[in-house]
Scaffold this motif. Sequence first.
Motif, PDB file in Angstrom:
ATOM      1  N   THR A 120       0.825  -1.221   0.000  1.00 43.85           N
ATOM      2  CA  THR A 120       0.000   0.000   0.000  1.00 43.85           C
ATOM      3  C   THR A 120       0.857   1.268   0.000  1.00 43.85           C
ATOM      4  OG1 THR A 120      -1.782  -1.180   1.114  1.00 43.85           O
ATOM      5  CG2 THR A 120      -1.819   1.226   1.230  1.00 43.85           C
ATOM      6  N   PRO A 121       1.802   1.440   0.945  1.00 38.87           N
ATOM      7  CA  PRO A 121       2.605   2.675   0.878  1.00 38.87           C
ATOM      8  C   PRO A 121       3.498   2.729  -0.345  1.00 38.87           C
ATOM      9  CG  PRO A 121       3.412   1.199   2.586  1.00 38.87           C
ATOM     10  CD  PRO A 121       2.127   0.644   2.130  1.00 38.87           C
ATOM     11  N   LEU A 122       4.004   1.601  -0.792  1.00 42.37           N
ATOM     12  CA  LEU A 122       4.845   1.620  -1.986  1.00 42.37           C
ATOM     13  C   LEU A 122       4.040   2.046  -3.203  1.00 42.37           C
ATOM     14  CD1 LEU A 122       7.052  -1.585  -1.525  1.00 42.37           C
ATOM     15  CD2 LEU A 122       7.787   0.801  -1.406  1.00 42.37           C
ATOM     16  N   ALA A 123       2.792   1.566  -3.275  1.00 35.94           N
ATOM     17  CA  ALA A 123       1.949   1.965  -4.415  1.00 35.94           C
ATOM     18  C   ALA A 123       1.676   3.466  -4.388  1.00 35.94           C
ATOM     19  CB  ALA A 123       0.636   1.185  -4.383  1.00 35.94           C
TER      20      ALA A 123
ATOM     21  N   ASP B 248       4.434  11.091   3.765  1.00 31.48           N
ATOM     22  CA  ASP B 248       3.669  10.384   4.809  1.00 31.48           C
ATOM     23  C   ASP B 248       3.751   8.868   4.645  1.00 31.48           C
ATOM     24  OD1 ASP B 248       3.002  12.837   5.800  1.00 31.48           O
ATOM     25  OD2 ASP B 248       0.989  12.888   4.896  1.00 31.48           O
ATOM     26  N   GLU B 249       3.610   8.412   3.397  1.00 32.53           N
ATOM     27  CA  GLU B 249       3.681   6.963   3.161  1.00 32.53           C
ATOM     28  C   GLU B 249       5.091   6.437   3.420  1.00 32.53           C
ATOM     29  OE1 GLU B 249       1.228   4.926   2.713  1.00 32.53           O
ATOM     30  OE2 GLU B 249      -0.185   6.594   2.816  1.00 32.53           O
ATOM     31  N   ALA B 250       6.116   7.243   3.116  1.00 31.98           N
ATOM     32  CA  ALA B 250       7.490   6.813   3.411  1.00 31.98           C
ATOM     33  C   ALA B 250       7.705   6.689   4.924  1.00 31.98           C
ATOM     34  CB  ALA B 250       8.486   7.797   2.796  1.00 31.98           C
TER      35      ALA B 250
ATOM     36  N   VAL C 206     -10.718  -1.022  12.763  1.00 30.26           N
ATOM     37  CA  VAL C 206      -9.417  -0.508  12.330  1.00 30.26           C
ATOM     38  C   VAL C 206      -9.670   0.567  11.282  1.00 30.26           C
ATOM     39  CG1 VAL C 206      -7.177  -1.080  11.351  1.00 30.26           C
ATOM     40  CG2 VAL C 206      -8.369  -2.764  12.775  1.00 30.26           C
ATOM     41  N   ARG C 207      -9.233   1.794  11.552  1.00 28.04           N
ATOM     42  CA  ARG C 207      -9.488   2.916  10.654  1.00 28.04           C
ATOM     43  C   ARG C 207      -8.496   2.951   9.499  1.00 28.04           C
ATOM     44  NH1 ARG C 207     -14.544   4.628  12.040  1.00 28.04           N
ATOM     45  NH2 ARG C 207     -14.760   4.338  14.298  1.00 28.04           N
ATOM     46  N   SER C 208      -7.289   2.381   9.710  1.00 29.18           N
ATOM     47  CA  SER C 208      -6.284   2.357   8.645  1.00 29.18           C
ATOM     48  C   SER C 208      -5.492   1.067   8.757  1.00 29.18           C
ATOM     49  CB  SER C 208      -5.344   3.569   8.755  1.00 29.18           C
ATOM     50  OG  SER C 208      -4.684   3.558  10.012  1.00 29.18           O
ATOM     51  N   ALA C 209      -4.809   0.711   7.675  1.00 27.90           N
ATOM     52  CA  ALA C 209      -4.093  -0.571   7.627  1.00 27.90           C
ATOM     53  C   ALA C 209      -2.946  -0.581   8.622  1.00 27.90           C
ATOM     54  CB  ALA C 209      -3.576  -0.822   6.208  1.00 27.90           C
ATOM     55  N   GLY C 210      -2.640  -1.747   9.113  1.00 28.40           N
ATOM     56  CA  GLY C 210      -1.522  -1.947  10.038  1.00 28.40           C
ATOM     57  C   GLY C 210      -1.095  -3.390  10.029  1.00 28.40           C
ATOM     58  N   SER C 211       0.092  -3.638  10.579  1.00 27.69           N
ATOM     59  CA  SER C 211       0.647  -4.998  10.552  1.00 27.69           C
ATOM     60  C   SER C 211       0.176  -5.857  11.714  1.00 27.69           C
ATOM     61  CB  SER C 211       2.178  -4.927  10.590  1.00 27.69           C
ATOM     62  OG  SER C 211       2.613  -4.334  11.811  1.00 27.69           O
ATOM     63  N   GLY C 212      -0.379  -5.255  12.763  1.00 31.17           N
ATOM     64  CA  GLY C 212      -0.764  -6.036  13.930  1.00 31.17           C
ATOM     65  C   GLY C 212       0.400  -6.383  14.827  1.00 31.17           C
ATOM     66  N   LEU C 213       1.530  -5.687  14.675  1.00 25.25           N
ATOM     67  CA  LEU C 213       2.725  -5.970  15.473  1.00 25.25           C
ATOM     68  C   LEU C 213       2.970  -4.927  16.560  1.00 25.25           C
ATOM     69  CD1 LEU C 213       5.242  -6.981  12.658  1.00 25.25           C
ATOM     70  CD2 LEU C 213       4.024  -8.493  14.207  1.00 25.25           C
ATOM     71  N   GLY C 214       2.292  -3.781  16.477  1.00 27.18           N
ATOM     72  CA  GLY C 214       2.623  -2.673  17.374  1.00 27.18           C
ATOM     73  C   GLY C 214       2.504  -3.021  18.839  1.00 27.18           C
ATOM     74  N   LEU C 215       1.365  -3.558  19.268  1.00 22.23           N
ATOM     75  CA  LEU C 215       1.176  -3.863  20.684  1.00 22.23           C
ATOM     76  C   LEU C 215       2.088  -4.991  21.140  1.00 22.23           C
ATOM     77  CD1 LEU C 215      -2.707  -3.540  21.077  1.00 22.23           C
ATOM     78  CD2 LEU C 215      -0.920  -1.880  21.651  1.00 22.23           C
ATOM     79  N   ALA C 216       2.344  -5.997  20.276  1.00 23.89           N
ATOM     80  CA  ALA C 216       3.274  -7.070  20.637  1.00 23.89           C
ATOM     81  C   ALA C 216       4.665  -6.505  20.894  1.00 23.89           C
ATOM     82  CB  ALA C 216       3.310  -8.131  19.533  1.00 23.89           C
ATOM     83  N   ILE C 217       5.073  -5.539  20.066  1.00 25.68           N
ATOM     84  CA  ILE C 217       6.380  -4.909  20.259  1.00 25.68           C
ATOM     85  C   ILE C 217       6.386  -4.088  21.550  1.00 25.68           C
ATOM     86  CG2 ILE C 217       7.952  -3.197  19.300  1.00 25.68           C
ATOM     87  CD1 ILE C 217       7.110  -4.192  16.526  1.00 25.68           C
ATOM     88  N   CYS C 218       5.280  -3.408  21.842  1.00 26.78           N
ATOM     89  CA  CYS C 218       5.202  -2.617  23.080  1.00 26.78           C
ATOM     90  C   CYS C 218       5.419  -3.512  24.312  1.00 26.78           C
ATOM     91  CB  CYS C 218       3.848  -1.924  23.173  1.00 26.78           C
ATOM     92  SG  CYS C 218       3.617  -0.588  21.989  1.00 26.78           S
ATOM     93  N   ARG C 219       4.720  -4.636  24.353  1.00 28.19           N
ATOM     94  CA  ARG C 219       4.896  -5.531  25.503  1.00 28.19           C
ATOM     95  C   ARG C 219       6.311  -6.090  25.548  1.00 28.19           C
ATOM     96  NH1 ARG C 219       0.399  -9.624  27.616  1.00 28.19           N
ATOM     97  NH2 ARG C 219      -0.127  -7.678  28.714  1.00 28.19           N
ATOM     98  N   GLY C 220       6.860  -6.459  24.399  1.00 31.65           N
ATOM     99  CA  GLY C 220       8.213  -6.981  24.382  1.00 31.65           C
ATOM    100  C   GLY C 220       9.225  -5.972  24.899  1.00 31.65           C
TER     101      GLY C 220
END
Length: 636
Positions: free
Chosen positions: A416-419, A449-451, A580-594
């Motif tokens: 998506t951002p690359l496009a 913004d996409e970058a 979800v209002r915009s696309a995401g990888s689903g990794l953010g919260l996992a990284i926060c806890r880690g």
Amino acid sequence: MAAERGEERVLVCVGSAPGSARLIHAGARLAGSLGCAWIAANVALPQAAGDEDRNRISDHLRLAESLGADAVRLSGRDAAEALTRYATARGVTRILVGKPAHPRWRDGWSAGMVERLIRSSGDVDVHVITGVPERSAPRAPPRAAVQPRWPHLLGAVAMVLGVSALAKLASPVLSDADIVMGYLLVVLVAAYRFGTAPALVASAASVAGYNFFFVPPFHTFAVADTRNLLTFSVLFGVGFAASTLSDRLRRQEGEAVAREARTAALLALTRALAAATDQAAVASALVGEAVARLARGAVLLSPTAEGLAPLASAGEAAAPTLVGALAAEVQRSRTISVTGALRAIPVLAVGEVVGVLVLIDTADAVDDLADAFATQGGLAIARARDAQLALQAGVRIRAERLRSALLSSVSHDLRTPLATITLAATTLLDSHDHLSEPERREFLTSARDEAERLERLVANLLEMTRLSAGSVVVRREWVPIEEIVGAAFARVEGLTAGRPITTALDPHLPLVAVDPILAELLLVNLVDNAVRHTPPGTAIELAASCGAGTVTLTVRDHGGGLPPGDPDRLFEPFVRGAIVRSAGSGLGLAICRGIARAHGGDVVARSPEGGGAAFVITLPTGGPPPPVPIEPLEAP
């Protein structure tokens, strides 16, 4: 419940006779031809066997196990009855028993064991095989000489003389029956303390003493009244029967004590092995219990690419060269080997030699128990090895699932951002002269913004990879919380445009020892998560307070709140909320806890009053900060 006739099972009756080896090989061939399981069974009768017989039985059972049989030991007063009962319980269809080699008259009036077994076998087929000794029959190792019985015999005679003297002194007040009971008591004591032979000597001496001191004519062995011969015969017969029963009781008591000690040893070993979680722990538990129960020293050697290598040892040590040579011989032969004070036993698991247990300075009487120790150790090693393989397989499965999910997520989230960037750059190149200044600026802003979004995604992917591999290095520095908060909001300035941002920081916040880059990424991901799951223009609040050795930061939004279910699931990789209002990888919260846990803290999700969602971070301060050295001012 008996097995169906189509489900064959063979039972081989094993004894101490050398011909049992041929019987065992015949049973193995029969079971192999039928393609069925087979059992080698020995019945321990109340008439205790000698050390040599017990050793032969143990050798035969080990031979059967090496050929694939299940070896069992039964107990009972009648071998045929015990075998029939066991065969019925296990669904045995064929019984192999050796043809008796002794003459028929030795069985007396009763039928022999084989005949009784045939009569009581019911639907089970009984195969009688000639037990011809073979040259390869197992031989018992030499045993220590039997302790001389002369002291026991003399002791029995001395007790009879003592009772005779006491009875002579008390003869005015004792009847003949009282005197006879005294002699019988001596016979019982002699049988219980010394055995059958001293008890028989005591019986004969009691008859002689009673005749000499208490039957007229006194002090002579002559018998004036022939009716006394019946008294003597009854006295000797009762003494013989009582001595036999008492001796049998003594032997059974000794066997019961030995069985109790064996059971206690195996129970202690089982508990120790059950607590072991890997092969090294199993080896340590096995040699430790072996030293406590069997020998002065023990070594467990494990096969490696270079040969056998010590895995664990305890107690006294022996020459490594001698131990290694003996263990290598046992590994090749898969049988017990004894050299001097060393006894080596193969440790088998699923038909494979997984080790060799070498016992140092052990007694012959522990053969069976040592074999049981090796068997239990082999099973425990196999269990630990299987558990390790299962753990590794589970790790590989989880890694493969993570890789698949990562590729699936990345392929979509990177596209998506690359496009968008490609579209903006292509438009600017192809239609630069036809675009107004506001349009060109819009395309450039969109590409920027996409970058930035792509940069955050790649950073999250890299951080998730480091967290999964356990290679995150926390480079702690003493920094103020206000600095971390300011840097985080500066990075997400474009994301939060048009949203009210409220911060409430405790003015007494201490310095914290954290990795500033990781701490900033933690806050950036939480703010990014709030933006993705709330409508445009929704307020975002950040509060910070301090406690006893900790700092608490709370990022709250006013969106639709947490999804139903366990909020901890939100911290798993690739798990996303319902809205979800915009696309995401689903990794953010996992990284926060880690990141939080890498600092010794944690992050949890809450549903605050008034709606929305709150994510609470707790971080240790790291103690009081070091004092800042004050350099003295130089004189002008």
